[in-house]
Design a protein around this motif. Structure first.
Motif, mmCIF file in Angstrom:
data_model
loop_
_atom_site.group_PDB
_atom_site.id
_atom_site.type_symbol
_atom_site.label_atom_id
_atom_site.label_comp_id
_atom_site.label_asym_id
_atom_site.label_seq_id
_atom_site.Cartn_x
_atom_site.Cartn_y
_atom_site.Cartn_z
ATOM 1 N N LEU A 16 -7.481 -4.025 7.699
ATOM 2 C CA LEU A 16 -6.979 -4.002 6.318
ATOM 3 C C LEU A 16 -6.175 -5.246 5.982
ATOM 4 C CD1 LEU A 16 -6.006 -0.281 6.102
ATOM 5 C CD2 LEU A 16 -7.461 -1.446 4.449
ATOM 6 N N SER A 17 -5.374 -5.708 6.925
ATOM 7 C CA SER A 17 -4.593 -6.925 6.684
ATOM 8 C C SER A 17 -5.527 -8.086 6.379
ATOM 9 C CB SER A 17 -3.728 -7.244 7.904
ATOM 10 O OG SER A 17 -2.824 -6.196 8.132
ATOM 11 N N GLU A 18 -6.597 -8.172 7.122
ATOM 12 C CA GLU A 18 -7.603 -9.224 6.916
ATOM 13 C C GLU A 18 -8.309 -9.046 5.566
ATOM 14 O OE1 GLU A 18 -10.625 -12.169 7.964
ATOM 15 O OE2 GLU A 18 -8.772 -11.716 9.017
ATOM 16 N N ILE A 19 -8.741 -7.826 5.275
ATOM 17 C CA ILE A 19 -9.489 -7.545 4.035
ATOM 18 C C ILE A 19 -8.621 -7.826 2.806
ATOM 19 C CG2 ILE A 19 -10.576 -5.726 2.638
ATOM 20 C CD1 ILE A 19 -11.343 -4.395 5.390
ATOM 21 N N ILE A 20 -7.401 -7.273 2.794
ATOM 22 C CA ILE A 20 -6.528 -7.434 1.628
ATOM 23 C C ILE A 20 -6.108 -8.898 1.477
ATOM 24 C CG2 ILE A 20 -4.280 -6.822 0.636
ATOM 25 C CD1 ILE A 20 -4.671 -4.027 1.976
ATOM 26 N N GLY A 21 -5.831 -9.554 2.581
ATOM 27 C CA GLY A 21 -5.363 -10.934 2.536
ATOM 28 C C GLY A 21 -6.424 -11.948 2.150
ATOM 29 N N ARG A 22 -7.681 -11.702 2.549
ATOM 30 C CA ARG A 22 -8.699 -12.745 2.368
ATOM 31 C C ARG A 22 -9.861 -12.375 1.454
ATOM 32 N NH1 ARG A 22 -8.057 -14.206 8.188
ATOM 33 N NH2 ARG A 22 -6.556 -15.887 8.138
ATOM 34 N N LYS A 23 -10.194 -11.104 1.359
ATOM 35 C CA LYS A 23 -11.420 -10.706 0.652
ATOM 36 C C LYS A 23 -11.192 -10.303 -0.800
ATOM 37 C CE LYS A 23 -14.551 -10.564 4.105
ATOM 38 N NZ LYS A 23 -15.899 -11.048 4.071
ATOM 39 N N ILE A 24 -10.030 -9.753 -1.105
ATOM 40 C CA ILE A 24 -9.798 -9.238 -2.457
ATOM 41 C C ILE A 24 -9.183 -10.337 -3.317
ATOM 42 C CG2 ILE A 24 -8.585 -7.520 -3.842
ATOM 43 C CD1 ILE A 24 -8.716 -5.678 -1.443
ATOM 44 N N ASP B 4 -9.251 14.827 11.968
ATOM 45 C CA ASP B 4 -10.716 14.894 11.796
ATOM 46 C C ASP B 4 -11.304 13.579 11.275
ATOM 47 O OD1 ASP B 4 -9.825 14.907 9.193
ATOM 48 O OD2 ASP B 4 -10.709 16.836 8.657
ATOM 49 N N LEU B 5 -10.453 12.562 11.140
ATOM 50 C CA LEU B 5 -10.855 11.219 10.685
ATOM 51 C C LEU B 5 -11.452 11.204 9.274
ATOM 52 C CD1 LEU B 5 -12.521 9.856 13.971
ATOM 53 C CD2 LEU B 5 -10.120 9.740 13.312
ATOM 54 N N GLN B 6 -11.104 12.182 8.459
ATOM 55 C CA GLN B 6 -11.640 12.259 7.100
ATOM 56 C C GLN B 6 -10.763 11.546 6.072
ATOM 57 O OE1 GLN B 6 -14.694 13.928 6.209
ATOM 58 N NE2 GLN B 6 -14.877 13.694 8.414
ATOM 59 N N GLN B 7 -9.455 11.500 6.335
ATOM 60 C CA GLN B 7 -8.509 10.917 5.383
ATOM 61 C C GLN B 7 -7.644 9.873 6.086
ATOM 62 O OE1 GLN B 7 -7.887 12.119 2.043
ATOM 63 N NE2 GLN B 7 -9.759 13.276 2.290
ATOM 64 N N ALA B 8 -7.339 8.798 5.376
ATOM 65 C CA ALA B 8 -6.425 7.779 5.895
ATOM 66 C C ALA B 8 -5.443 7.395 4.799
ATOM 67 C CB ALA B 8 -7.196 6.561 6.369
ATOM 68 N N THR B 9 -4.160 7.500 5.116
ATOM 69 C CA THR B 9 -3.127 7.058 4.188
ATOM 70 C C THR B 9 -2.635 5.707 4.681
ATOM 71 O OG1 THR B 9 -2.482 9.347 3.799
ATOM 72 C CG2 THR B 9 -0.921 7.654 3.111
ATOM 73 N N ILE B 10 -2.716 4.720 3.813
ATOM 74 C CA ILE B 10 -2.342 3.357 4.167
ATOM 75 C C ILE B 10 -0.978 3.074 3.555
ATOM 76 C CG2 ILE B 10 -2.971 0.926 3.936
ATOM 77 C CD1 ILE B 10 -5.924 2.224 3.499
ATOM 78 N N TYR B 11 -0.006 2.812 4.429
ATOM 79 C CA TYR B 11 1.351 2.522 3.973
ATOM 80 C C TYR B 11 1.524 1.015 3.849
ATOM 81 C CZ TYR B 11 2.221 7.405 4.960
ATOM 82 O OH TYR B 11 2.154 8.768 4.955
ATOM 83 N N ILE B 12 2.016 0.597 2.670
ATOM 84 C CA ILE B 12 2.165 -0.831 2.406
ATOM 85 C C ILE B 12 3.576 -1.146 1.935
ATOM 86 C CG2 ILE B 12 -0.265 -1.206 1.802
ATOM 87 C CD1 ILE B 12 0.641 -1.099 -1.198
ATOM 88 N N ARG C 235 -7.521 9.533 19.428
ATOM 89 C CA ARG C 235 -8.597 8.825 18.728
ATOM 90 C C ARG C 235 -8.173 8.443 17.301
ATOM 91 N NH1 ARG C 235 -14.137 10.268 16.456
ATOM 92 N NH2 ARG C 235 -15.167 8.242 16.570
ATOM 93 N N ALA C 236 -7.501 9.359 16.620
ATOM 94 C CA ALA C 236 -7.020 9.071 15.259
ATOM 95 C C ALA C 236 -6.023 7.910 15.290
ATOM 96 C CB ALA C 236 -6.382 10.314 14.643
ATOM 97 N N ASN C 237 -5.175 7.867 16.319
ATOM 98 C CA ASN C 237 -4.232 6.746 16.467
ATOM 99 C C ASN C 237 -4.972 5.428 16.637
ATOM 100 O OD1 ASN C 237 -1.808 8.104 16.236
ATOM 101 N ND2 ASN C 237 -1.656 8.524 18.418
ATOM 102 N N VAL D 202 -0.991 2.974 9.178
ATOM 103 C CA VAL D 202 -2.134 3.736 8.692
ATOM 104 C C VAL D 202 -2.108 5.082 9.401
ATOM 105 C CG1 VAL D 202 -4.648 3.877 8.506
ATOM 106 C CG2 VAL D 202 -3.526 1.661 8.299
ATOM 107 N N ALA D 203 -2.009 6.159 8.628
ATOM 108 C CA ALA D 203 -2.007 7.510 9.195
ATOM 109 C C ALA D 203 -3.376 8.125 8.939
ATOM 110 C CB ALA D 203 -0.916 8.352 8.549
ATOM 111 N N VAL D 204 -4.084 8.453 10.023
ATOM 112 C CA VAL D 204 -5.420 9.035 9.919
ATOM 113 C C VAL D 204 -5.340 10.491 10.357
ATOM 114 C CG1 VAL D 204 -7.821 8.839 10.691
ATOM 115 C CG2 VAL D 204 -6.433 6.784 10.468
ATOM 116 N N THR D 205 -5.981 11.377 9.594
ATOM 117 C CA THR D 205 -5.984 12.786 9.975
ATOM 118 C C THR D 205 -6.800 12.974 11.250
ATOM 119 O OG1 THR D 205 -7.891 13.202 8.545
ATOM 120 C CG2 THR D 205 -5.705 13.652 7.607
#
Length: 121
Positions: free
Chosen positions: A16-24, A42-50, A4-6, A37-40
């Protein structure tokens, strides 16, 4: 990491690609690629690798811009992905791209230094 985390990580990566590319609209944010994107579990933390195109200053400015927009990005993800609680997010540079390029250049260097015909040794 759970299945599920995967799935959540993959969905977040796509959004995120959509949000960063078009919204910000922050001018500090350069050309960003979300590599993972690595999600723990328990789905509490997400580390986004860029990875960011540009020099060190551009990379740092992009990271500052993304950090400032974290609340907005998190709320956008919350609206797009149906989860009880949207994970806390943090951004990190994906060093594997730089590492891979370094390995490739070393291999190329080794090949160019070797004699062309091995039978003559």
């Amino acid at each position: 990491m759970s299945h599920r985390a995967n799935r959540v990580g993959e969905q977040m990566k796509k959004e995120l690609s959509e949000i960063i590319g078009r919204k910000i609209k922050d001018p500090r944010i350069g050309f960003v690629t979300v590599t993972d994107v690595a999600v723990t579990g328990d789905l509490q933390q997400a580390t986004i690798y860029i990875s960011v195109l540009g020099d060190e200053e551009q990379k740092e400015n992009t990271l500052k811009g993304l950090s400032k927009a974290t609340g907005f990005i998190r709320s956008e993800i919350g609206q797009r992905i149906r989860l009880r609680k949207t994970p806390e997010i943090s951004f990190e540079f994906d060093e594997s791209v730089t590492y891979g390029n370094r390995i490739e250049s070393l291999i190329t260097q080794i090949h160019s230094e070797q004699p062309a015909n091995k039978d003559e040794e």
